[in-house]
Scaffold this motif. Sequence first.
Motif, PDB file in Angstrom:
ATOM      1  N   SER A  35       0.811  -1.210   0.000  1.00 18.55           N
ATOM      2  CA  SER A  35       0.000   0.000   0.000  1.00 18.55           C
ATOM      3  C   SER A  35       0.847   1.263   0.000  1.00 18.55           C
ATOM      4  CB  SER A  35      -0.940   0.007   1.208  1.00 18.55           C
ATOM      5  OG  SER A  35      -0.218   0.044   2.413  1.00 18.55           O
ATOM      6  N   GLY A  36       0.294   2.302  -0.598  1.00 21.23           N
ATOM      7  CA  GLY A  36       0.941   3.606  -0.661  1.00 21.23           C
ATOM      8  C   GLY A  36      -0.011   4.615  -1.259  1.00 21.23           C
ATOM      9  N   ASN A  37       0.535   5.684  -1.833  1.00 22.08           N
ATOM     10  CA  ASN A  37      -0.284   6.739  -2.418  1.00 22.08           C
ATOM     11  C   ASN A  37      -0.878   6.288  -3.749  1.00 22.08           C
ATOM     12  OD1 ASN A  37       0.443   8.960  -0.490  1.00 22.08           O
ATOM     13  ND2 ASN A  37       2.486   8.588  -1.320  1.00 22.08           N
ATOM     14  N   ILE A  38      -2.187   6.410  -3.894  1.00 25.74           N
ATOM     15  CA  ILE A  38      -2.827   6.129  -5.177  1.00 25.74           C
ATOM     16  C   ILE A  38      -2.543   7.311  -6.098  1.00 25.74           C
ATOM     17  CG2 ILE A  38      -4.999   5.726  -6.378  1.00 25.74           C
ATOM     18  CD1 ILE A  38      -6.117   4.613  -3.752  1.00 25.74           C
ATOM     19  N   CYS A  39      -1.785   7.056  -7.163  1.00 21.28           N
ATOM     20  CA  CYS A  39      -1.353   8.132  -8.056  1.00 21.28           C
ATOM     21  C   CYS A  39      -1.897   7.888  -9.463  1.00 21.28           C
ATOM     22  CB  CYS A  39       0.161   8.226  -8.091  1.00 21.28           C
ATOM     23  SG  CYS A  39       0.887   8.675  -6.487  1.00 21.28           S
ATOM     24  N   VAL A  40      -2.235   8.980 -10.131  1.00 21.11           N
ATOM     25  CA  VAL A  40      -2.942   8.917 -11.404  1.00 21.11           C
ATOM     26  C   VAL A  40      -2.221   9.755 -12.448  1.00 21.11           C
ATOM     27  CG1 VAL A  40      -5.091   9.551 -12.567  1.00 21.11           C
ATOM     28  CG2 VAL A  40      -5.169   8.569 -10.278  1.00 21.11           C
ATOM     29  N   ARG A  41      -2.182   9.229 -13.662  1.00 22.02           N
ATOM     30  CA  ARG A  41      -1.713  10.013 -14.808  1.00 22.02           C
ATOM     31  C   ARG A  41      -2.788   9.937 -15.879  1.00 22.02           C
ATOM     32  NH1 ARG A  41       3.767   8.165 -17.530  1.00 22.02           N
ATOM     33  NH2 ARG A  41       2.393   6.488 -18.240  1.00 22.02           N
ATOM     34  N   SER A  42      -3.400  11.079 -16.193  1.00 19.63           N
ATOM     35  CA  SER A  42      -4.439  11.112 -17.215  1.00 19.63           C
ATOM     36  C   SER A  42      -4.678  12.546 -17.659  1.00 19.63           C
ATOM     37  CB  SER A  42      -5.756  10.514 -16.687  1.00 19.63           C
ATOM     38  OG  SER A  42      -6.458  11.453 -15.897  1.00 19.63           O
ATOM     39  N   ALA A  43      -5.405  12.678 -18.764  1.00 18.15           N
ATOM     40  CA  ALA A  43      -5.766  14.008 -19.265  1.00 18.15           C
ATOM     41  C   ALA A  43      -6.971  14.581 -18.530  1.00 18.15           C
ATOM     42  CB  ALA A  43      -6.069  13.925 -20.762  1.00 18.15           C
ATOM     43  N   LEU A  44      -7.501  13.827 -17.560  1.00 21.37           N
ATOM     44  CA  LEU A  44      -8.713  14.242 -16.858  1.00 21.37           C
ATOM     45  C   LEU A  44      -8.414  15.058 -15.611  1.00 21.37           C
ATOM     46  CD1 LEU A  44     -10.633  10.811 -16.949  1.00 21.37           C
ATOM     47  CD2 LEU A  44     -10.216  12.435 -18.816  1.00 21.37           C
ATOM     48  N   VAL A  45      -7.148  15.102 -15.194  1.00 25.92           N
ATOM     49  CA  VAL A  45      -6.765  15.764 -13.939  1.00 25.92           C
ATOM     50  C   VAL A  45      -6.978  17.270 -14.053  1.00 25.92           C
ATOM     51  CG1 VAL A  45      -4.840  16.191 -12.354  1.00 25.92           C
ATOM     52  CG2 VAL A  45      -5.138  13.935 -13.391  1.00 25.92           C
ATOM     53  N   SER A  46      -7.372  17.889 -12.934  1.00 28.23           N
ATOM     54  CA  SER A  46      -7.612  19.338 -12.911  1.00 28.23           C
ATOM     55  C   SER A  46      -6.311  20.113 -13.103  1.00 28.23           C
ATOM     56  CB  SER A  46      -8.261  19.743 -11.589  1.00 28.23           C
ATOM     57  OG  SER A  46      -7.354  19.571 -10.518  1.00 28.23           O
ATOM     58  N   ASN A  47      -6.455  21.434 -13.260  1.00 31.23           N
ATOM     59  CA  ASN A  47      -5.286  22.295 -13.469  1.00 31.23           C
ATOM     60  C   ASN A  47      -4.579  22.660 -12.177  1.00 31.23           C
ATOM     61  OD1 ASN A  47      -5.889  22.363 -16.195  1.00 31.23           O
ATOM     62  ND2 ASN A  47      -7.124  24.206 -16.025  1.00 31.23           N
ATOM     63  N   GLY A  48      -5.186  22.380 -11.033  1.00 30.25           N
ATOM     64  CA  GLY A  48      -4.608  22.779  -9.752  1.00 30.25           C
ATOM     65  C   GLY A  48      -5.514  23.769  -9.046  1.00 30.25           C
ATOM     66  N   TYR A  49      -4.983  24.397  -8.006  1.00 36.06           N
ATOM     67  CA  TYR A  49      -5.799  25.208  -7.112  1.00 36.06           C
ATOM     68  C   TYR A  49      -5.633  26.710  -7.342  1.00 36.06           C
ATOM     69  CZ  TYR A  49      -6.683  21.016  -4.393  1.00 36.06           C
ATOM     70  OH  TYR A  49      -7.086  19.773  -4.000  1.00 36.06           O
ATOM     71  N   LEU A  50      -6.759  27.414  -7.150  1.00 33.43           N
ATOM     72  CA  LEU A  50      -6.705  28.869  -7.034  1.00 33.43           C
ATOM     73  C   LEU A  50      -6.299  29.254  -5.622  1.00 33.43           C
ATOM     74  CD1 LEU A  50      -9.887  30.114  -8.947  1.00 33.43           C
ATOM     75  CD2 LEU A  50      -7.498  30.390  -9.618  1.00 33.43           C
ATOM     76  N   TRP A  51      -6.830  28.506  -4.634  1.00 34.27           N
ATOM     77  CA  TRP A  51      -6.435  28.691  -3.237  1.00 34.27           C
ATOM     78  C   TRP A  51      -6.718  27.398  -2.464  1.00 34.27           C
ATOM     79  CZ3 TRP A  51     -11.146  31.276  -4.641  1.00 34.27           C
ATOM     80  CH2 TRP A  51     -12.279  30.788  -4.015  1.00 34.27           C
ATOM     81  N   GLY A  52      -6.133  27.316  -1.281  1.00 33.44           N
ATOM     82  CA  GLY A  52      -6.400  26.188  -0.394  1.00 33.44           C
ATOM     83  C   GLY A  52      -5.399  25.057  -0.479  1.00 33.44           C
ATOM     84  N   ASP A  53      -4.410  25.159  -1.369  1.00 35.18           N
ATOM     85  CA  ASP A  53      -3.437  24.076  -1.501  1.00 35.18           C
ATOM     86  C   ASP A  53      -2.387  24.199  -0.396  1.00 35.18           C
ATOM     87  OD1 ASP A  53      -1.815  22.056  -2.260  1.00 35.18           O
ATOM     88  OD2 ASP A  53      -1.203  22.919  -4.175  1.00 35.18           O
ATOM     89  N   ASP A  54      -2.362  23.193   0.482  1.00 39.23           N
ATOM     90  CA  ASP A  54      -1.391  23.197   1.573  1.00 39.23           C
ATOM     91  C   ASP A  54      -0.135  22.406   1.209  1.00 39.23           C
ATOM     92  OD1 ASP A  54      -2.389  20.662   1.523  1.00 39.23           O
ATOM     93  OD2 ASP A  54      -3.147  20.659   3.580  1.00 39.23           O
ATOM     94  N   GLY A  55       0.006  22.059  -0.055  1.00 42.48           N
ATOM     95  CA  GLY A  55       1.140  21.251  -0.494  1.00 42.48           C
ATOM     96  C   GLY A  55       0.882  19.762  -0.439  1.00 42.48           C
TER      97      GLY A  55
END
Length: 468
Positions: A308-328
């Motif tokens: 087990s570990g981090n479920i990680c995804v690579r796809s064209a469906l992923v969002s562009n990221g955050y306008l605010w609220g990203d704590d890293g």
Amino acid sequence: MPFLNRIQRWADERPHHTAVVVAGRRLSWAELRDSAADLVADTKSITPLCEANSTGFAVKLAAAVAGGRQCAVLDPAWPRQLRENIIRRVEGSALPAAVAPDDALADGPPESTFLIGLTSGTTSVPKAFTRSRRSWQQSFEASIEFFGLRQDDVTLAPGPLAASLNLYALAECLYAGSEFQTLQSFDVGDVHAAITHDRVTRLVLVPTMLRMLSERGLTGCVDASGVRTIISAGSKLDARTLEAARRWAPNATIFEYYGASELSFVSGAGLPAGHVPAVGGTGIGRPFPGVDVRILDDAGTPLPDGESGNICVRSALVSNGYLWGDDGQALRSFNGWFTVGDQGYLDAGELHILGRRADMILTSGKNVYPHEVELALAAVPGVAAAVAAGMPDDLRGQRVVAGVVPAHGGITAMQLRAGLEDILARDKRPLQYYVLTELPITDRGKVSRNLLLEWIDTRDPRVRNLGA
């Protein structure tokens, strides 16, 4: 493009066919196109859309994303002060789109932002992320293929359109040229009436809704034999809900999937009519079309099957990221592989989801995820619902405890222990059981493991100790 060119197409080909129904009020494809087109010239470059379910919601959404415009969908149930705060943030953070005042009802550039999504975080202010038109178009194509959406389907998503699950279902149907229905607010009787009288063939909903509809539908003899697709999201279906849904809608393929607002679809599985489900497992199917899944450790190193570990995804469906609220930590990237911090493992290509790392119980040096314990308990005969948590323990660090709501009558710790023998590893089984009169629910409607521990600590009358 997400869907406006499709609305134009369906309005030309089938102008008088129904596009959207809300609480019995119908909107044809031509009416949807013409009403939205009338609003475009007066629609700003950034629109905070905050209103209850209505046909007007669909019209305003279409106008709000025309050209290069952007739309942020807010929950009208939020307190006024929070809504005003979000609107100020949206208008101050988003990059204004260059939109001529006489723009037609047409899609903007594929790579441009059209949606500002809002998702709950660790604070009272939701995080805001953005999506491109292309990401949703590709999401539509993947989900239509995976779920088998057809033009002759009638989809009912009975939750609020401000919620991402239902907002996506509306947009997906607009893209596919398929009729979409919802209600002003969720009501079991109204959903049953729609299924009986409006030729509903497809349900999109969360597990708690499916359970209520199935159990009361069976009791009230509501015929759901015409439903051929059920799509459940939010959490994995427990054994009792799955069994009730299978009996109530015997001809439906029941889909459950894993995804996140920031990642879109990740993996899923469909249980065809007549197939017997596996109980108590954590498997959530195989990756969606066009989606690659890996399990990576915190350094970004791939982990082998079963670890087990981090479920990680690579796809064209992923969002562009955050306008605010990203704590890293909210949306992390390992060389193009994205994760929201959910933990899981792969087994022969199937993804198993264990839950968030923050929920993990560390007991005697072993990692135990309460989600896995809860799924196993829900498969035990006589259990209606279950919640597990980690309680401080001087010897083990933490010990696993569980609260169960009996399905009927009473239940004993011995019955619970016996029921888990074949479906949960010994070192993951609870050391202490409690009978609950109800699940510990927060004021936002979510099951709270911390609230369970508080009830136990304060000897709340809703908790009775069953012992080990």
